[in-house]
Enzyme design. Sequence first.
Site, short mmCIF file in Angstrom:
data_model
loop_
_atom_site.label_atom_id
_atom_site.label_comp_id
_atom_site.label_asym_id
_atom_site.label_seq_id
_atom_site.Cartn_x
_atom_site.Cartn_y
_atom_site.Cartn_z
N ARG A 130 -14.79 12.73 6.80
CA ARG A 130 -13.55 13.36 7.27
C ARG A 130 -13.05 14.41 6.28
O ARG A 130 -12.52 15.45 6.67
CB ARG A 130 -12.47 12.29 7.47
CG ARG A 130 -12.73 11.42 8.70
CD ARG A 130 -11.86 10.17 8.69
NE ARG A 130 -10.45 10.50 8.55
CZ ARG A 130 -9.55 9.72 7.95
NH1 ARG A 130 -9.90 8.57 7.43
NH2 ARG A 130 -8.29 10.09 7.89
N SER B 58 -8.39 3.53 8.69
CA SER B 58 -8.91 3.59 7.32
C SER B 58 -8.08 2.71 6.39
O SER B 58 -8.61 1.86 5.66
CB SER B 58 -8.88 5.06 6.86
OG SER B 58 -9.02 5.17 5.48
N ASP C 150 -15.48 2.59 6.02
CA ASP C 150 -14.39 3.52 5.72
C ASP C 150 -14.80 4.49 4.60
O ASP C 150 -14.48 5.67 4.66
CB ASP C 150 -13.12 2.77 5.30
CG ASP C 150 -12.06 3.75 4.85
OD1 ASP C 150 -11.65 4.58 5.68
OD2 ASP C 150 -11.69 3.75 3.66
N HIS D 75 0.85 -1.18 0.00
CA HIS D 75 0.00 0.00 0.00
C HIS D 75 0.89 1.24 0.00
O HIS D 75 1.90 1.28 0.70
CB HIS D 75 -0.89 0.02 1.24
CG HIS D 75 -1.77 1.24 1.31
ND1 HIS D 75 -2.92 1.36 0.56
CD2 HIS D 75 -1.62 2.40 1.98
CE1 HIS D 75 -3.47 2.55 0.79
NE2 HIS D 75 -2.69 3.20 1.65
N LYS E 9 -9.00 -1.62 5.09
CA LYS E 9 -9.09 -2.05 3.69
C LYS E 9 -8.02 -3.09 3.36
O LYS E 9 -8.28 -4.06 2.66
CB LYS E 9 -8.94 -0.84 2.76
CG LYS E 9 -10.18 0.06 2.77
CD LYS E 9 -9.97 1.35 1.99
CE LYS E 9 -9.01 2.28 2.67
NZ LYS E 9 -9.02 3.66 2.29
N1 URA Z 1 -5.69 6.90 2.61
C1 URA Z 1 -6.72 6.20 3.14
O1 URA Z 1 -7.11 5.18 2.61
N2 URA Z 1 -7.28 6.66 4.27
C2 URA Z 1 -6.88 7.78 4.90
O2 URA Z 1 -7.42 8.12 5.92
C3 URA Z 1 -5.81 8.49 4.32
C4 URA Z 1 -5.24 8.03 3.17
#
Ligand code: URA
Length: 433
Positions: free
Chosen positions: A168, A183, A161, A82, A187
């Site tokens: 947010r 978050s 999320d 990621h 995922k």
């Molecule tokens: N990327 C994400 O998936 N979530 C966040 O809160 C910030 C960056």
Amino acid sequence: MRMTDLIEKKRDGLSLSQEEINWMIAGYTAGSIPDYQMSAMCMAILLRGMGDREVLDLTMAMLHSGEVLDLSPIAGIKADKHSTGGVGDKTSLVLCPMVAACGLKIAKMSGRGLGHTGGTIDKLESIPGFSTALTEEQFFDNVNRHGIAIMGQTADLAPADRKLYALRDVTGTVPSIPLIVSSIMSKKLASGADVIVLDVKCGDGSFMKTPEQAEVLADSLTRIGRLAGKKCAAIITDMDQPLGFAVGNALEVREAVQVLSGQEQGDLLKLCLVLGSCMLTEAGSAASREEAEQMLLDAVTSGRALAKLAEMVSAQGGDASVIYHPELLPSAPVQWELPCDQNGVIARIHAENVGLVSMKLGGGRATKEDVIDPAVGVVLHHKVGDSVAKGESLATVHAPDESHAHEALEALRACFDISEGPVTRPPFIHKIL
Ligand code: URA
């Protein structure tokens, strides 16, 4: 339970229990807790923070708000990566085939780009015929047969999320470490890999502006990943200038091919070697990072990594000939150079603004509904620290027409700071955790 009580508890700096967190996330996902109360909670979390146990509970609650992929039908060790997002970040296009060519299984779900940052799915879709909309069965089957598949994130992955992130975004609560960690990790954990490697960016083109802030985030991400039972590593890398040279979808695929065929050996290759060696060592496929780097380099020099990319493209319906003949990728009708207007040394290339130039050319989305032009973007010809002469080209703009090209050249000129004196090249890899 009452949401008001939980907000007040967090406002006063107390910890929320697992039961409270589960109740809150379930209620927010189902719509019984309104946005205004969840906004207040996000702000209380931003201001008061959360302990590791709370962040883990929040991550798990968000993870279980939707589908959790069970990758057990895929044999072998599954690895995922990621990135916290950047400009010109085509790492997955290079890293995934390299690592798959070394025997790890890559079952990757990726996203689309928004604003100044691009997305792997958009880049892959610039390959004629390539499909990122696979069924779960096709996805598993492709990984079992070819060792690699990359598809678009399904709508069912961590829906809490999706809802929370949108909230947010409009309530000033994005830059909270517990909220970012839960978050990202909800995922990543929902995608089912055994090994997760995180590339945490810092600098102008990312939302962690300093290496110190990035380290706090990287530390927390890896701690939560490990507490959730995964093999996890993170590296902190510089995003004060775009990664590599190309920014734009087909242009980035072309650059990925150049790296995989050994024609380009800059920061992008270096990043893939470090991320890949973390993956291979965490998976137990190599005894040391040095051994792992050698395995990855062998995959490039032997042509196996490039062949793996071609195999994936073909398996997902794409025209694999573009991997060996990238000139067949979509190309823009107008290609203009940006001449340097003085002798000097490049002191800065403002990553975020270069990303915005590409977006305005049509290579990215200002809103989720925008349609991408795969051919357009920017190709830089230099990195920070390079000497340049007056008249030399700093970059090529790939535009859909002359009016976009004019506008892009003007904006791009302002992205470069040229210094008369010497410039120290900034460190690219700040830390490996
Ligand atoms: N990327 C994400 O998936 N979530 C966040 O809160 C910030 C960056």
